[in-house]
Design a protein around this motif. Structure first.
Motif, PDB file in Angstrom:
ATOM      1  N   GLU A  12      -0.608 -53.200  -2.828  1.00 47.09           N
ATOM      2  CA  GLU A  12       0.544 -52.333  -3.055  1.00 47.09           C
ATOM      3  C   GLU A  12       0.729 -52.050  -4.540  1.00 47.09           C
ATOM      4  O   GLU A  12       1.005 -50.908  -4.932  1.00 47.09           O
ATOM      5  N   ALA A  13       0.579 -53.081  -5.372  1.00 42.97           N
ATOM      6  CA  ALA A  13       0.716 -52.885  -6.814  1.00 42.97           C
ATOM      7  C   ALA A  13      -0.378 -51.962  -7.340  1.00 42.97           C
ATOM      8  O   ALA A  13      -0.129 -51.106  -8.204  1.00 42.97           O
ATOM      9  N   ARG A  14      -1.595 -52.119  -6.827  1.00 41.08           N
ATOM     10  CA  ARG A  14      -2.721 -51.306  -7.294  1.00 41.08           C
ATOM     11  C   ARG A  14      -2.468 -49.817  -7.031  1.00 41.08           C
ATOM     12  O   ARG A  14      -2.640 -48.985  -7.937  1.00 41.08           O
ATOM     13  N   TYR A  15      -2.036 -49.480  -5.819  1.00 41.08           N
ATOM     14  CA  TYR A  15      -1.811 -48.073  -5.520  1.00 41.08           C
ATOM     15  C   TYR A  15      -0.613 -47.514  -6.299  1.00 41.08           C
ATOM     16  O   TYR A  15      -0.622 -46.345  -6.720  1.00 41.08           O
ATOM     17  N   ARG A  16       0.398 -48.326  -6.503  1.00 40.45           N
ATOM     18  CA  ARG A  16       1.538 -47.858  -7.292  1.00 40.45           C
ATOM     19  C   ARG A  16       1.126 -47.549  -8.720  1.00 40.45           C
ATOM     20  O   ARG A  16       1.484 -46.497  -9.285  1.00 40.45           O
ATOM     21  N   LEU A  17       0.329 -48.431  -9.311  1.00 40.21           N
ATOM     22  CA  LEU A  17      -0.124 -48.217 -10.686  1.00 40.21           C
ATOM     23  C   LEU A  17      -1.115 -47.065 -10.780  1.00 40.21           C
ATOM     24  O   LEU A  17      -1.109 -46.295 -11.748  1.00 40.21           O
ATOM     25  N   LEU A  18      -1.969 -46.925  -9.775  1.00 38.36           N
ATOM     26  CA  LEU A  18      -2.896 -45.788  -9.764  1.00 38.36           C
ATOM     27  C   LEU A  18      -2.131 -44.469  -9.652  1.00 38.36           C
ATOM     28  O   LEU A  18      -2.475 -43.481 -10.308  1.00 38.36           O
ATOM     29  N   ALA A  19      -1.089 -44.446  -8.821  1.00 40.60           N
ATOM     30  CA  ALA A  19      -0.290 -43.229  -8.689  1.00 40.60           C
ATOM     31  C   ALA A  19       0.409 -42.897 -10.009  1.00 40.60           C
ATOM     32  O   ALA A  19       0.505 -41.725 -10.397  1.00 40.60           O
ATOM     33  N   ASP A  20       0.889 -43.916 -10.698  1.00 40.41           N
ATOM     34  CA  ASP A  20       1.503 -43.689 -12.014  1.00 40.41           C
ATOM     35  C   ASP A  20       0.480 -43.114 -12.992  1.00 40.41           C
ATOM     36  O   ASP A  20       0.784 -42.194 -13.766  1.00 40.41           O
ATOM     37  N   ALA A  21      -0.735 -43.652 -12.948  1.00 38.91           N
ATOM     38  CA  ALA A  21      -1.792 -43.141 -13.829  1.00 38.91           C
ATOM     39  C   ALA A  21      -2.154 -41.706 -13.483  1.00 38.91           C
ATOM     40  O   ALA A  21      -2.401 -40.874 -14.369  1.00 38.91           O
ATOM     41  N   ALA A  22      -2.189 -41.375 -12.188  1.00 38.64           N
ATOM     42  CA  ALA A  22      -2.497 -40.007 -11.774  1.00 38.64           C
ATOM     43  C   ALA A  22      -1.465 -39.029 -12.326  1.00 38.64           C
ATOM     44  O   ALA A  22      -1.805 -37.915 -12.755  1.00 38.64           O
TER      45      ALA A  22
END
Length: 446
Positions: free
Chosen positions: A110-120
């Motif tokens: 969950e943390a990984r996808y949240r951070l990836l979405a922020d990076a996107a």
């Protein structure tokens, strides 16, 4: 019949086909951990873009440092150096804060996808891509088969919408890890393996070992196209015969309630149960059996399963949240939160608010009765309706509440999008945004 392409060529050709599936030019964010799969994905996409699509696509990369091992920061810097060597802009996103003592892999995901979405968002990327392979797919199918204690479990979707914000695409699901590593070796590139991938504490590692010793998932056992068509048929049932009242009560005709002969309807029913119960997953296999037995008996009465009340009457089946475990949510001014997994709440006021269960005799009960629901259903369902407690005379208009589709609002598999759109519509929500690539559902909707 032509011979199969050598592994290195197959990897780049797969990347080219993936680029050809896009509906419009875009920037692509590649999630790169430094392992072979994601490194191969980044390199193959970079080569494919340089060879044929330099004006339509650009790449960016992101490494999520989960901060679970002392070496992780140095590994992330190594990925950053590799990205710089091929002129791909790169971000390191670190998972800060306390880590849970249990369920660490789920929390890390969950943390990984949240951070990836922020990076996107920072890169203004149109999508995220990950390096999941056919090996990962086989592991996922077997894990889900074991959890549900039976066949028919789904695999990973080639496209997944995260948080209604950004699509995550998996272009390498048709490739095995050995092919990607062979490709990297032809480019004289190395990779590192996360030691957690060999830790038998984790379910995926145990399944990977099991598959290596005795393969149990045959190629073709999982058909994403069949799942998409099933979702489309389930959406038909939802559109024609199901009503939702105030985001609280699902009303189903009696003739439809126990269609045990129709798998598509069963999937739709279980999805509704998850949404009404504020859950992110459909009920477990033992719960499904209990519900099936209750509905098959066809005797008016009530049962509770998955935080949801099944209220079976002569006039139909009514589903609503059981009135227990309803914690109070407190939100500071300007903040947004989720109450009971079922409602998004935004506090536009300048002072804190609280959201709790309405209880008996509130205005929602009268609204449900006015909508034609049996008084008993209206009374019990209103016990779990949200009620906002305001401070300092703030107005009602300062707070917004909308139903949350817990099953799909965080992770929506692309093959379920048609059914998810129908459920969202029933609960008064907008449709989910379509993916940036051609897919089966795009063709089905034409």
């Amino acid at each position: 019949m032509a011979a199969e392409a050598p592994a290195p060529t197959a990897v780049v050709e797969t990347a080219k086909r993936f680029l050809a599936s896009f509906l419009r030019p875009t920037r692509i964010l590649v999630a790169v951990s430094g392992g072979s799969d994601s490194t191969g994905l980044l390199l193959a996409l970079n080569e494919a873009i340089e060879a044929a699509e330099p004006k339509r696509f650009s790449l960016a990369a992101c490494t999520v440092d989960h901060a679970l091992r002392p070496e992780s920061a140095e590994e992330a810097r190594g990925v950053a150096a590799f990205c710089a060597s091929i002129d791909v802009p790169h971000l390191i996103m670190r998972w800060d804060g306390a880590k849970p003592s249990t369920g660490i892999q789920a929390a890390a995901r969950e943390a990984r996808y949240r951070l990836l979405a922020d990076a996107a968002e920072r890169f203004e990327a149109g999508c995220i891509v990950t390096g999941h392979t056919s090996d990962d797919q086989r592991e996922t199918i077997l894990m889900r088969m074991q959890r549900t204690q039976g066949p028919g479990a789904s695999g990973m979707a080639s496209a997944m919408l995260y948080d209604r914000r950004v699509w995550v695409l998996r272009p390498f699901l048709s490739l095995d890890r050995a092919s990607i590593r062979a490709f990297l070796q032809t480019r004289d590139l190395s990779w590192f393996d996360d030691p957690s991938n060999a830790n038998p504490t984790f379910e995926r590692v145990r399944v990977r070992t099991e598959l290596a010793q005795s393969p149990r998932v045959e190629e073709g056992a999982w058909d994403a196209g069949a799942r998409a068509w099933s979702s489309a048929r389930a959406a038909g049932f939802l559109t024609r015969q199901v009503r939702v009242h105030a985001g609280l009560v699902v009303e189903i005709p009696l003739a439809l309630a126990n269609r045990r002969d129709n798998v598509d309807w069963q999937r739709a029913l279980l999805a509704l149960v998850a949404v009404v119960g504020g859950r992110a997953h459909i009920p477990a296999a033992d719960t499904v059996k209990r519900v099936a037995a209750f509905l098959q008996e066809a005797t008016p009465g009530r049962m509770t399963a998955g935080r949801c009340v099944f209220d079976l009457r002569a006039g139909g089946l009514y589903l609503y949240r059981e009135a227990r475990g309803l914690a109070t949510l407190t939100l500071a001014g300007g903040k947004t939160g989720t109450w009971d997994g079922r409602f998004h709440v935004h506090n536009g006021a300048s002072t804190p608010i609280s959201v709790a269960a309405e209880g008996r005799g509130g205005p929602q009960q009268q609204r449900l009765i006015a909508a034609g629901l049996p008084p008993g259903v209206a009374g019990r369902a209103s016990l779990s309706a949200p009620k906002v407690l305001y401070g300092n005379g703030e107005s009602v208009a300062s707070v917004t509440i909308e139903p949350r589709i817990g099953l799909y609002d965080t992770f929506l598999p692309g093959f379920d999008r048609i059914m998810a759109d129908r459920i969202a519509g029933l609960f008064g929500r907008e449709p989910y945004p379509p993916p940036p690539v051609h897919d089966l559902l795009t063709e089905m909707e034409r």
